[in-house]
Motif scaffolding. Structure first.
Motif, PDB file in Angstrom:
ATOM      1  N   VAL A   1       3.356   5.522  -6.069  1.00 43.79           N
ATOM      2  CA  VAL A   1       3.173   5.507  -7.525  1.00 43.79           C
ATOM      3  C   VAL A   1       2.009   6.415  -7.923  1.00 43.79           C
ATOM      4  CG1 VAL A   1       2.585   4.063  -9.505  1.00 43.79           C
ATOM      5  CG2 VAL A   1       4.198   3.230  -7.790  1.00 43.79           C
ATOM      6  N   LEU A   2       0.890   6.305  -7.193  1.00 43.61           N
ATOM      7  CA  LEU A   2      -0.269   7.132  -7.527  1.00 43.61           C
ATOM      8  C   LEU A   2       0.018   8.608  -7.285  1.00 43.61           C
ATOM      9  CD1 LEU A   2      -3.141   4.936  -6.045  1.00 43.61           C
ATOM     10  CD2 LEU A   2      -2.543   5.240  -8.453  1.00 43.61           C
TER      11      LEU A   2
ATOM     12  N   LEU B   1       0.824  -1.201   0.000  1.00 42.70           N
ATOM     13  CA  LEU B   1       0.000   0.000   0.000  1.00 42.70           C
ATOM     14  C   LEU B   1       0.867   1.264   0.000  1.00 42.70           C
ATOM     15  CD1 LEU B   1      -2.926  -0.888   2.440  1.00 42.70           C
ATOM     16  CD2 LEU B   1      -3.008  -0.675  -0.044  1.00 42.70           C
ATOM     17  N   LEU B   2       1.960   1.247   0.730  1.00 44.03           N
ATOM     18  CA  LEU B   2       2.843   2.406   0.739  1.00 44.03           C
ATOM     19  C   LEU B   2       3.448   2.650  -0.646  1.00 44.03           C
ATOM     20  CD1 LEU B   2       4.663   1.893   4.157  1.00 44.03           C
ATOM     21  CD2 LEU B   2       2.840   3.509   3.626  1.00 44.03           C
ATOM     22  N   ARG B   3       3.844   1.562  -1.320  1.00 46.67           N
ATOM     23  CA  ARG B   3       4.394   1.712  -2.677  1.00 46.67           C
ATOM     24  C   ARG B   3       3.321   2.173  -3.648  1.00 46.67           C
ATOM     25  NH1 ARG B   3       8.742  -3.161  -3.850  1.00 46.67           N
ATOM     26  NH2 ARG B   3      10.042  -2.835  -1.987  1.00 46.67           N
ATOM     27  N   LEU B   4       2.104   1.655  -3.480  1.00 46.80           N
ATOM     28  CA  LEU B   4       1.018   2.054  -4.376  1.00 46.80           C
ATOM     29  C   LEU B   4       0.705   3.540  -4.190  1.00 46.80           C
ATOM     30  CD1 LEU B   4      -1.001   1.077  -6.479  1.00 46.80           C
ATOM     31  CD2 LEU B   4      -2.569   0.528  -4.613  1.00 46.80           C
ATOM     32  N   ASP B   5       0.712   4.015  -2.953  1.00 47.80           N
ATOM     33  CA  ASP B   5       0.484   5.438  -2.704  1.00 47.80           C
ATOM     34  C   ASP B   5       1.562   6.285  -3.376  1.00 47.80           C
ATOM     35  OD1 ASP B   5      -1.772   4.926  -1.283  1.00 47.80           O
ATOM     36  OD2 ASP B   5      -0.864   5.167   0.692  1.00 47.80           O
TER      37      ASP B   5
ATOM     38  N   PRO C   1      -4.685  12.450  -5.199  1.00 48.23           N
ATOM     39  CA  PRO C   1      -5.682  13.374  -4.633  1.00 48.23           C
ATOM     40  C   PRO C   1      -7.106  13.041  -5.033  1.00 48.23           C
ATOM     41  CG  PRO C   1      -3.772  14.574  -5.448  1.00 48.23           C
ATOM     42  CD  PRO C   1      -3.617  13.163  -5.921  1.00 48.23           C
ATOM     43  N   ALA C   2      -7.315  12.654  -6.283  1.00 45.51           N
ATOM     44  CA  ALA C   2      -8.674  12.332  -6.722  1.00 45.51           C
ATOM     45  C   ALA C   2      -9.193  11.081  -6.012  1.00 45.51           C
ATOM     46  CB  ALA C   2      -8.687  12.137  -8.236  1.00 45.51           C
ATOM     47  N   LEU C   3      -8.325  10.061  -5.898  1.00 45.17           N
ATOM     48  CA  LEU C   3      -8.753   8.837  -5.224  1.00 45.17           C
ATOM     49  C   LEU C   3      -8.999   9.075  -3.743  1.00 45.17           C
ATOM     50  CD1 LEU C   3      -6.351   6.268  -6.921  1.00 45.17           C
ATOM     51  CD2 LEU C   3      -8.776   6.627  -7.404  1.00 45.17           C
ATOM     52  N   THR C   4      -8.173   9.930  -3.142  1.00 46.64           N
ATOM     53  CA  THR C   4      -8.362  10.229  -1.724  1.00 46.64           C
ATOM     54  C   THR C   4      -9.681  10.951  -1.493  1.00 46.64           C
ATOM     55  OG1 THR C   4      -5.965  10.396  -1.454  1.00 46.64           O
ATOM     56  CG2 THR C   4      -7.336  11.344   0.278  1.00 46.64           C
TER      57      THR C   4
END
Length: 278
Positions: free
Chosen positions: A55-56, A49-53, A63-66
């Motif tokens: 990359v995003l 999850l940290l790596r995915l954050d 920001p849009a996903l958050t």
């Protein structure tokens, strides 16, 4: 080393998680969730999850996903949001006079001023906390052992200090510890601390004996009966040790193994009102 033992590499789990995510990415909507707390303890996000954050965030999609996730979280919080908040009043027990305790120790009076509900639960409701099953010795047992060792030493040598005072005090300590010394944790942690306490106590005792301060008695109990509106109230106390000073005055000693209360706690206790009267 992991490869020599035939164990998978640490990155394999991250790669497997990435593979599962890629397989599910073909769906119209993919929701990734995690527990922020487990039994009240905060958790740490997984490496994936940290790596995915990261990359995003670099792709400027985070920001849009958050924001979208915030909408779902707001709906989830709304499920448990009450229509109206009615604060409960603080506990203020007022038992009948016949049920109130007519005898307390000095230390219990301190608890009475700080937390009247604790005295109510113990002396009126008759409630007491149960010790955990097969629990290891705690601070209470440590204090009892230390009190017993020092009391035995002072009783054995009330006038003059023996030439082998340290050996005698350690012997009293071994008798006070008893079977507890068979426990590895007690022998590894408690006993070295007791040796340090013994050295400090003997140095202080040498100074007091040199100044003609003589022990008179140990474990001295006393009580005071106070006439109150509801009848006599008995206040009890026990001094760990009573010494006579060179000028004839008496000195009361109380052995403490815990941390003294903070000044702010004492101030709060003075401000806390109590609805009970003796």
């Amino acid at each position: 080393m992991r490869q020599a033992f035939g164990l998978p590499a640490p990155e394999r789990q991250v790669g497997q998680t990435a593979h599962d995510f890629a397989q599910a990415a073909g769906a119209p909507l993919v929701v990734l969730t995690r527990s922020e707390r487990v039994e009240g303890t905060p958790t740490v996000p997984s490496r994936w999850l940290l790596r995915l954050d990261t990359v995003l965030d670099k792709a400027r999609r985070l920001p849009a996903l958050t924001a979208e996730a915030g909408e779902w979280l707001a709906l989830q919080r709304a499920l448990d949001w009450p229509e109206a908040v009615r604060p409960c009043p603080a506990p203020a027990p007022t038992p009948p006079v016949s049920a109130r305790p007519r005898r307390l120790s000095v230390t219990q009076v301190e608890a009475w001023m700080r937390d009247p509900y604790a005295v109510y639960a113990r002396h009126v409701l008759g409630l007491s906390a149960l010790d955990p099953i097969d629990a290891d010795p705690g601070a209470a047992e440590r204090g009892q052992v230390l009190h017993a060792a020092l009391d035995a030493f002072v009783r054995k040598f009330p006038e003059k200090m023996p030439p082998n005072a340290r050996q005698e005090l350690l012997a009293c300590g071994r008798d006070a510890f008893g079977p507890l010394l068979d426990q590895p944790g007690v022998y590894a942690f408690w006993w070295p601390r007791f040796e340090k306490v013994a050295d400090w106590f003997l140095a202080l005792e040498e100074q007091r004996r040199a100044a003609k301060v003589m022990p008179l008695a140990t474990e001295v109990k006393g009580q005071l009966v106070i006439d109150g509106p509801a009848g006599p109230f008995t206040l009890t106390a026990k001094a760990d040790r009573l010494d006579r000073l060179p000028d004839g005055r008496l000195s009361i000693l109380d052995y403490k193994t815990g941390t003294p209360p903070a000044p702010r706690r004492c101030g709060w206790a003075r401000r806390r009102s109590c609805r009970w009267k003796p």
